[in-house]
Write a protein that holds these residues in place. Structure first.
Motif, mmCIF file in Angstrom:
data_model
loop_
_atom_site.group_PDB
_atom_site.id
_atom_site.type_symbol
_atom_site.label_atom_id
_atom_site.label_comp_id
_atom_site.label_asym_id
_atom_site.label_seq_id
_atom_site.Cartn_x
_atom_site.Cartn_y
_atom_site.Cartn_z
ATOM 1 N N TRP A 115 0.837 -1.206 0.000
ATOM 2 C CA TRP A 115 0.000 0.000 0.000
ATOM 3 C C TRP A 115 0.865 1.246 0.000
ATOM 4 O O TRP A 115 1.898 1.288 0.677
ATOM 5 N N GLU A 116 0.432 2.252 -0.756
ATOM 6 C CA GLU A 116 1.081 3.556 -0.640
ATOM 7 C C GLU A 116 0.087 4.633 -1.030
ATOM 8 O O GLU A 116 -0.932 4.371 -1.673
ATOM 9 N N GLY A 117 0.388 5.869 -0.639
ATOM 10 C CA GLY A 117 -0.482 6.993 -0.967
ATOM 11 C C GLY A 117 -0.202 8.141 -0.045
ATOM 12 O O GLY A 117 0.614 8.038 0.885
ATOM 13 N N LEU A 118 -0.870 9.263 -0.309
ATOM 14 C CA LEU A 118 -0.713 10.441 0.544
ATOM 15 C C LEU A 118 -2.051 10.740 1.190
ATOM 16 O O LEU A 118 -3.110 10.501 0.582
ATOM 17 N N PRO A 119 -2.053 11.258 2.422
ATOM 18 C CA PRO A 119 -3.323 11.523 3.102
ATOM 19 C C PRO A 119 -4.148 12.556 2.320
ATOM 20 O O PRO A 119 -3.657 13.621 1.976
ATOM 21 N N VAL A 120 -5.407 12.192 2.043
ATOM 22 C CA VAL A 120 -6.253 12.983 1.146
ATOM 23 C C VAL A 120 -6.348 14.448 1.583
ATOM 24 O O VAL A 120 -6.232 15.350 0.762
ATOM 25 N N ASP A 121 -6.545 14.687 2.870
ATOM 26 C CA ASP A 121 -6.674 16.074 3.343
ATOM 27 C C ASP A 121 -5.379 16.588 3.956
ATOM 28 O O ASP A 121 -5.393 17.574 4.701
ATOM 29 N N GLY A 122 -4.285 15.943 3.692
ATOM 30 C CA GLY A 122 -2.990 16.396 4.186
ATOM 31 C C GLY A 122 -2.602 15.705 5.482
ATOM 32 O O GLY A 122 -3.439 15.111 6.173
ATOM 33 N N TYR A 123 -1.308 15.785 5.793
ATOM 34 C CA TYR A 123 -0.791 15.109 6.987
ATOM 35 C C TYR A 123 -1.387 15.670 8.279
ATOM 36 O O TYR A 123 -1.712 14.932 9.203
ATOM 37 N N THR A 124 -1.526 16.995 8.345
ATOM 38 C CA THR A 124 -1.931 17.581 9.624
ATOM 39 C C THR A 124 -3.366 17.208 9.977
ATOM 40 O O THR A 124 -3.679 16.924 11.139
ATOM 41 N N ALA A 125 -4.242 17.145 8.970
ATOM 42 C CA ALA A 125 -5.627 16.734 9.235
ATOM 43 C C ALA A 125 -5.655 15.299 9.774
ATOM 44 O O ALA A 125 -6.418 14.985 10.701
ATOM 45 N N ARG A 139 18.884 16.866 -4.146
ATOM 46 C CA ARG A 139 17.640 16.684 -4.891
ATOM 47 C C ARG A 139 16.734 17.876 -4.631
ATOM 48 O O ARG A 139 17.009 18.697 -3.748
ATOM 49 N N ALA A 140 15.680 17.985 -5.414
ATOM 50 C CA ALA A 140 14.724 19.077 -5.241
ATOM 51 C C ALA A 140 13.319 18.500 -5.255
ATOM 52 O O ALA A 140 13.031 17.566 -6.008
ATOM 53 N N ILE A 141 12.468 19.053 -4.389
ATOM 54 C CA ILE A 141 11.092 18.564 -4.226
ATOM 55 C C ILE A 141 10.135 19.629 -4.748
ATOM 56 O O ILE A 141 10.190 20.783 -4.316
ATOM 57 N N GLU A 142 9.274 19.256 -5.677
ATOM 58 C CA GLU A 142 8.229 20.170 -6.170
ATOM 59 C C GLU A 142 6.901 19.677 -5.607
ATOM 60 O O GLU A 142 6.271 18.765 -6.143
ATOM 61 N N PHE A 143 6.515 20.286 -4.477
ATOM 62 C CA PHE A 143 5.429 19.724 -3.661
ATOM 63 C C PHE A 143 4.083 19.638 -4.390
ATOM 64 O O PHE A 143 3.312 18.713 -4.136
ATOM 65 N N LYS A 144 3.796 20.619 -5.269
ATOM 66 C CA LYS A 144 2.510 20.575 -5.976
ATOM 67 C C LYS A 144 2.285 19.220 -6.646
ATOM 68 O O LYS A 144 1.175 18.725 -6.715
ATOM 69 N N ASN A 145 3.387 18.641 -7.142
ATOM 70 C CA ASN A 145 3.251 17.431 -7.948
ATOM 71 C C ASN A 145 2.998 16.170 -7.132
ATOM 72 O O ASN A 145 2.779 15.106 -7.707
ATOM 73 N N PHE A 146 3.029 16.292 -5.792
ATOM 74 C CA PHE A 146 2.591 15.155 -4.975
ATOM 75 C C PHE A 146 1.067 15.012 -5.010
ATOM 76 O O PHE A 146 0.538 13.958 -4.671
ATOM 77 N N ASN A 147 0.387 16.111 -5.305
ATOM 78 C CA ASN A 147 -1.077 16.106 -5.206
ATOM 79 C C ASN A 147 -1.734 16.595 -6.500
ATOM 80 O O ASN A 147 -2.434 17.610 -6.508
ATOM 81 N N PRO A 148 -1.543 15.870 -7.597
ATOM 82 C CA PRO A 148 -2.156 16.305 -8.862
ATOM 83 C C PRO A 148 -3.687 16.335 -8.770
ATOM 84 O O PRO A 148 -4.330 17.092 -9.500
ATOM 85 N N GLU A 149 -4.240 15.552 -7.839
ATOM 86 C CA GLU A 149 -5.704 15.519 -7.703
ATOM 87 C C GLU A 149 -6.252 16.843 -7.159
ATOM 88 O O GLU A 149 -7.439 17.079 -7.201
ATOM 89 N N ARG A 150 -5.364 17.707 -6.650
ATOM 90 C CA ARG A 150 -5.814 19.011 -6.137
ATOM 91 C C ARG A 150 -5.630 20.130 -7.159
ATOM 92 O O ARG A 150 -5.598 21.305 -6.786
ATOM 93 N N ALA A 151 -5.476 19.810 -8.429
ATOM 94 C CA ALA A 151 -5.156 20.825 -9.444
ATOM 95 C C ALA A 151 -6.083 22.040 -9.353
ATOM 96 O O ALA A 151 -5.638 23.180 -9.506
#
Ligand code: FDA
Length: 389
Positions: free
Chosen positions: A192-202, A291-303
């Motif tokens: 299993w993998e994924g990112l928390p839908v409403d973000g980590y803090t929620a 390395r460089a992290i482009e955070f927007k691209n972790f959550n394309p579903e939030r476009a």
């Protein structure tokens, strides 16, 4: 006295899991303190108003696990997106897929090798130092994947991570360098993998959403002007779960455990997408960051909640940590291991205190590891400690 049944030092995933379990299983009152101004420990994130990106404040955090108990547990508090982690690397003016796979190999050698051909080639190249024991990380890298791929993708990256020439690093730092002889560039192999839908803090707020759990932020366990300090709690015999640095707990009296840290440099671009992916490694020495992290691209579903014209990137610079830096990766030399063994002994003798989490046990753990350990520590150590009173 006004003390709660349990005080937890550190609102990271270890502390939050223990708090949630103690309330659910025994209905006790819990106070969590954290020296930072937020919960979540190193997995904390916040929304960037300009771009709509969710920024992982202490470095990119991807959730993945094959542990059913952990997966069921975390899904009680959040659902996960279908994000699948993939990493790319810039080397010598070209972008390659990682981890090193048949796509990387064929692009690098300008070839169309079959899996068997690629395997034979790499075995041949890895044989360069055959019959010798790798004396350092450089030799180890060559022996694992051959000089061409090692020098292109591993050597300079590792030098930047350690701020040390790999010929001066111990071979033991790299035990394996997997090469995949197919085109699979899915980074993690977990079920299993994924990112928390409403973000980590929620997610983290949901874990401790109970009136029996109270949180004191900006509160240092070693600050005797606040009520939940080490001396006062020990004197009153209040059960404590401590997830801060184990050497700090004992005032560094046996010496300091060594860590690496990462500095983040934020760069903003007036464009919607800078890399076209969330993580770009830089394999060469001419780029000073790893390395460089482009955070927007972790959550394309939030476009639709993101700014189409702006993006934010964090470049990572790795170095050895001083006492005042954020400790990220344990260095774990033989001397560190021996020192930790001594602290571990002292920790075991500390009455009414359970040490846990990455800082409390001087180890690198992924989030799923820490949750699993917290569930086990709760059952085996913390619940018995709470029932004793
Ligand atoms: P954590 O460090 O999160 O929490 C400890 C808390 O204790 C902190 O909030 C600290 O402020 C507090 N504290 C310390 N001393 C105190 C004191 N004196 N008084 C009060 N509070 C005190 N994992 C993963 O699964 N996927 C990933 O992609 C990544 N990526 C990643 C990147 C980087 C750069 C790092 C360093 C780590 C990761 N991780 C990861 C690992 C992940 O961060 C880790 O598993 C958890 O944060 C560990 O949670 P803990 O609760 O153990 O510690």
């Amino acid at each position: 006295n006004e003390y709660p049944d349990l005080v937890i030092v550190g609102a990271g995933l270890f502390g939050l899991t223990v708090a949630q379990q103690a309330v659910e299983k025994l209905g006790v009152n819990v106070r969590i303190i954290d020296v930072r101004d937020h919960i979540g420990g190193n997995a904390y994130s916040y929304m960037d108003p300009e771009t709509g990106a969710e920024i992982h404040k202490y470095g990119a955090h991807l959730f993945h696990t094959s542990n059913k108990r952990v997966w069921d547990y975390v899904n009680r508090f959040t659902s996960f997106t279908d994000y699948v982690h993939r990493v790319y690397a810039t080397h010598d003016g070209e972008v390659y897929p990682l981890p090193i796979n048949l796509g990387t190999v064929n692009q690098f050698f300008r070839a169309h090798y079959t899996p068997a051909e690629a395997k034979a080639l790499i075995e041949e190249q890895a044989g360069e130092l055959a019959g010798t024991d790798p004396a350092n990380l450089n030799d180890q890298g060559i022996s694992l994947i051959g000089r061409p791929l090692y020098e292109a993708f591993i050597k300079n990256y590792t030098a930047k991570q350690w701020q040390t020439d790999p010929s001066e690093l111990p071979a033991s730092i790299i035990k394996r360098l997997p090469v995949r002889f197919n085109y699979n560039n899915r980074y993690f192999k977990d079920t299993w993998e994924g990112l928390p839908v409403d973000g980590y803090t929620a997610w983290f707020e949901k874990m401790i959403d109970d009136p029996r759990i109270e949180v004191s932020l900006n509160t240092d366990f070693f600050d005797e002007s606040q009520p939940y300090n080490k001396r006062a709690l020990l004197e009153a015999g209040v059960p404590v779960v401590y997830t801060g640095p184990v050497d700090r707990y004992f005032d560094y009296d046996l010496g300091e455990l060594k860590w690496r840290t990462v500095d983040f440099k934020e760069v903003r671009y007036d464009e919607g997408d800078h890399f076209g992916c969330p993580v770009m490694n830089f394999s060469d020495a001419d780029v000073p960051y790893t390395r460089a992290i482009e955070f927007k691209n972790f959550n394309p579903e939030r476009a639709d909640q993101q700014n189409p014209d702006k993006t934010v990137v964090w470049e990572e610079y790795s170095r050895f940590a001083d006492r005042d830096d954020e400790p990220y990766y344990p260095i774990n030399t033989e001397a560190d291991k021996a020192l930790y063994a001594q602290y571990k002994q002292k920790a075991a003798e500390e009455p009414n205190v359970v040490f846990g989490g990455r800082l409390g046990t001087y180890a690198y753990y992924d989030m799923h590891n820490v949750i699993d350990q917290a569930l086990t520590a709760y059952e085996e150590q913390i619940e018995p400690m709470l029932k004793k009173d």
